[in-house]
Design a protein around this motif. Structure first.
Motif, PDB file in Angstrom:
ATOM      1  N   ALA A  99       0.847  -1.341  -0.036  1.00 32.50           N
ATOM      2  CA  ALA A  99      -0.052  -0.036  -0.077  1.00 32.50           C
ATOM      3  C   ALA A  99       0.642   1.314  -0.057  1.00 32.50           C
ATOM      4  O   ALA A  99       0.541   2.459  -0.554  1.00 32.50           O
ATOM      5  N   LEU A 100       1.957   1.243   0.667  1.00 30.28           N
ATOM      6  CA  LEU A 100       3.051   2.297   0.672  1.00 30.28           C
ATOM      7  C   LEU A 100       3.796   2.450  -0.281  1.00 30.28           C
ATOM      8  O   LEU A 100       4.724   3.446  -0.442  1.00 30.28           O
ATOM      9  N   LEU A 101       4.199   1.408  -1.342  1.00 30.68           N
ATOM     10  CA  LEU A 101       5.117   1.342  -2.411  1.00 30.68           C
ATOM     11  C   LEU A 101       4.924   2.384  -3.183  1.00 30.68           C
ATOM     12  O   LEU A 101       5.876   3.093  -3.727  1.00 30.68           O
ATOM     13  N   PRO A 102       3.536   2.955  -3.924  1.00 31.14           N
ATOM     14  CA  PRO A 102       3.479   3.995  -4.532  1.00 31.14           C
ATOM     15  C   PRO A 102       4.215   5.452  -3.921  1.00 31.14           C
ATOM     16  O   PRO A 102       4.817   6.076  -4.812  1.00 31.14           O
ATOM     17  N   LEU A 103       3.849   5.570  -2.838  1.00 28.83           N
ATOM     18  CA  LEU A 103       4.616   6.869  -2.044  1.00 28.83           C
ATOM     19  C   LEU A 103       6.002   6.651  -2.046  1.00 28.83           C
ATOM     20  O   LEU A 103       6.666   7.824  -2.144  1.00 28.83           O
ATOM     21  N   LEU A 104       6.548   5.607  -1.770  1.00 30.21           N
ATOM     22  CA  LEU A 104       8.024   5.513  -1.845  1.00 30.21           C
ATOM     23  C   LEU A 104       8.657   5.637  -3.273  1.00 30.21           C
ATOM     24  O   LEU A 104       9.678   6.454  -3.100  1.00 30.21           O
ATOM     25  N   LEU A 105       7.785   5.094  -4.096  1.00 27.70           N
ATOM     26  CA  LEU A 105       8.369   5.161  -5.627  1.00 27.70           C
ATOM     27  C   LEU A 105       8.371   6.866  -5.764  1.00 27.70           C
ATOM     28  O   LEU A 105       9.174   7.286  -6.673  1.00 27.70           O
ATOM     29  N   GLN A 106       7.252   7.450  -5.305  1.00 28.20           N
ATOM     30  CA  GLN A 106       7.326   9.014  -5.523  1.00 28.20           C
ATOM     31  C   GLN A 106       8.345   9.797  -5.100  1.00 28.20           C
ATOM     32  O   GLN A 106       8.968  10.753  -5.535  1.00 28.20           O
ATOM     33  N   LEU A 107       8.916   9.296  -3.833  1.00 29.88           N
ATOM     34  CA  LEU A 107       9.924  10.018  -3.021  1.00 29.88           C
ATOM     35  C   LEU A 107      11.314   9.775  -3.981  1.00 29.88           C
ATOM     36  O   LEU A 107      12.115  10.830  -3.802  1.00 29.88           O
ATOM     37  N   ILE A 108      11.425   8.525  -4.544  1.00 27.18           N
ATOM     38  CA  ILE A 108      12.720   8.315  -5.131  1.00 27.18           C
ATOM     39  C   ILE A 108      12.553   9.212  -6.438  1.00 27.18           C
ATOM     40  O   ILE A 108      13.565   9.646  -6.876  1.00 27.18           O
ATOM     41  N   GLY A 109      11.370   9.289  -7.105  1.00 23.47           N
ATOM     42  CA  GLY A 109      11.062   9.951  -8.266  1.00 23.47           C
ATOM     43  C   GLY A 109      11.845   9.451  -9.632  1.00 23.47           C
ATOM     44  O   GLY A 109      12.225  10.138 -10.543  1.00 23.47           O
ATOM     45  N   GLU A 110      12.340   8.177  -9.578  1.00 28.42           N
ATOM     46  CA  GLU A 110      12.891   7.682 -10.740  1.00 28.42           C
ATOM     47  C   GLU A 110      11.900   6.564 -11.361  1.00 28.42           C
ATOM     48  O   GLU A 110      11.773   5.480 -10.682  1.00 28.42           O
ATOM     49  N   ARG A 111      11.680   6.563 -12.675  1.00 33.88           N
ATOM     50  CA  ARG A 111      11.019   5.482 -13.287  1.00 33.88           C
ATOM     51  C   ARG A 111       9.716   4.892 -12.443  1.00 33.88           C
ATOM     52  O   ARG A 111       9.399   3.812 -12.226  1.00 33.88           O
ATOM     53  N   GLN A 112       8.712   5.702 -11.856  1.00 30.34           N
ATOM     54  CA  GLN A 112       7.835   5.395 -10.976  1.00 30.34           C
ATOM     55  C   GLN A 112       6.787   4.822 -11.699  1.00 30.34           C
ATOM     56  O   GLN A 112       6.104   3.650 -11.265  1.00 30.34           O
ATOM     57  N   VAL A 113       6.391   5.153 -12.927  1.00 27.56           N
ATOM     58  CA  VAL A 113       5.254   4.532 -13.761  1.00 27.56           C
ATOM     59  C   VAL A 113       5.773   3.061 -14.342  1.00 27.56           C
ATOM     60  O   VAL A 113       4.748   2.376 -14.011  1.00 27.56           O
ATOM     61  N   TYR A 114       6.912   3.058 -14.460  1.00 27.41           N
ATOM     62  CA  TYR A 114       7.379   1.744 -14.956  1.00 27.41           C
ATOM     63  C   TYR A 114       7.153   0.668 -14.037  1.00 27.41           C
ATOM     64  O   TYR A 114       6.654  -0.443 -14.114  1.00 27.41           O
ATOM     65  N   TRP A 115       7.980   1.227 -12.740  1.00 28.22           N
ATOM     66  CA  TRP A 115       7.928   0.065 -11.462  1.00 28.22           C
ATOM     67  C   TRP A 115       6.295  -0.199 -10.953  1.00 28.22           C
ATOM     68  O   TRP A 115       6.152  -1.260 -10.573  1.00 28.22           O
ATOM     69  N   LEU A 116       5.391   0.750 -11.064  1.00 23.75           N
ATOM     70  CA  LEU A 116       3.777   0.653 -10.700  1.00 23.75           C
ATOM     71  C   LEU A 116       3.453  -0.132 -11.755  1.00 23.75           C
ATOM     72  O   LEU A 116       2.719  -1.209 -11.060  1.00 23.75           O
ATOM     73  N   PHE A 117       3.861  -0.374 -13.119  1.00 21.90           N
ATOM     74  CA  PHE A 117       3.170  -1.258 -13.827  1.00 21.90           C
ATOM     75  C   PHE A 117       3.796  -2.669 -13.654  1.00 21.90           C
ATOM     76  O   PHE A 117       3.098  -3.593 -13.657  1.00 21.90           O
ATOM     77  N   VAL A 118       5.285  -2.972 -13.575  1.00 18.77           N
ATOM     78  CA  VAL A 118       5.752  -4.054 -13.226  1.00 18.77           C
ATOM     79  C   VAL A 118       4.869  -4.674 -11.911  1.00 18.77           C
ATOM     80  O   VAL A 118       4.737  -5.992 -11.935  1.00 18.77           O
TER      81      VAL A 118
END
Length: 217
Positions: A16-35
Motif C-alpha cells: 500500500a505504501l510502495l507508490p508513495l515510496l516510489l514517488q519520493l525516489i522519483g525515478e521510473r515510478q510509472v514503470y515500476w508501478l506497471f511491473v
C-alpha cells in the motif's frame, strides 16, 4: 495474531505504501508501478493454480486458457458495450468458470499425464482461437479499451490501477484461504492425499466413468 496474518499484513502494508515510496525516489515510478501491478495479477493466477494443483493435487497445463477467456471477455465487453471494470471482471470470471465446468466433466475422469494432455490442448486451443478470430479478439492487434471505470471512478492512471490490482490480490487470497477451511477445502485436501480414501469417506470423486455419492465430511 496467527502466523499467516503476521506474515501477510506487513506485505500488504508495504504494497500500500510502495507508490508513495516510489514517488519520493522519483525515478521510473510509472514503470515500476506497471511491473508490480503485473506481479499482483500473476500472483492471483498463481493462487488459483495452487488451489487446483497444490491443494487438490490435480494437474493443469492449460490454466492460461481460462485466464485468457476471462480477460478477453472483460476487454470485449468494455470495448463494445462500455462495461466497467467490476462488471467485466465478474462476467469474465463467470465465463471462465463455465468453461472449466464444461472441460471438467470429461477431464475429471482422467488421471496423470492424460489429464495434463487434455488441459494443455485446451490452453493451446484458446490461444489459437484468440489469434485467429480477428473480428472478435482483434488478433495480433488486441482489443482497444475505453477508460477503465470502477464504481463510477476512472482508474486508468498507473497509481489507481496499482491499487486495484493490490485490492484484487488481497480479496482473492482471502477467498481462497477461507475456502480451504470449509468442507469443500477439506475435500480438496482429502482428494490430494488419496482419491480412494476420499471416495470411501463420501467425497464425490470421478472414477471409472461414474461419480460417487455426496455425503458430509
Amino acid at each position: 495474531m496467527s502466523r499467516n496474518a503476521a506474515i501477510t499484513v506487513p506485505f500488504v502494508i508495504i504494497g500500500a505504501l510502495l507508490p508513495l515510496l516510489l514517488q519520493l525516489i522519483g525515478e521510473r515510478q510509472v514503470y515500476w508501478l506497471f511491473v508490480v501491478s503485473e506481479l499482483f495479477i500473476f500472483a492471483i493466477v498463481a493462487i488459483s493454480l495452487d488451489l487446483l494443483m497444490g491443494r487438490s493435487g490435480q494437474i493443469s497445463l492449460g490454466h492460461s486458457g481460462f485466464v485468457a477467456l476471462g480477460a478477453y471477455a472483460a476487454a470485449i465487453l468494455n470495448e463494445r458495450f462500455g462495461m466497467g471494470l467490476l462488471g467485466g471482471a465478474l462476467a469474465g470470471g463467470l465465463l471462465a468458470g463455465l468453461a472449466s465446468l464444461l472441460l471438467g466433466f470429461p477431464a475429471a475422469r482422467l488421471r496423470g499425464h492424460y489429464l495434463g494432455i487434455v488441459t494443455l490442448g485446451f490452453g493451446i486451443a484458446i490461444d489459437q482461437i484468440a489469434l485467429k478470430w480477428d473480428t472478435l479478439t482483434g488478433g495480433d492487434q488486441g482489443v482497444h479499451l475505453h477508460k477503465p471505470m470502477l464504481l463510477g471512478l476512472d482508474v486508468g492512471t498507473p497509481v489507481r490501477m496499482y491499487y486495484v490490482a493490490l485490492v484484487a490480490l488481497v480479496v482473492a487470497a482471502l477467498l481462497v484461504w477461507s475456502l480451504t477451511r470449509t468442507r469443500i477445502g477439506r475435500a480438496f485436501a482429502a482428494i490430494k492425499d488419496s482419491e480412494i480414501a476420499a471416495a470411501a469417506m463420501g467425497v464425490p470423486v470421478a472414477r471409472d466413468g461414474g461419480v460417487h455419492s455426496v455425503e458430509e465430511l
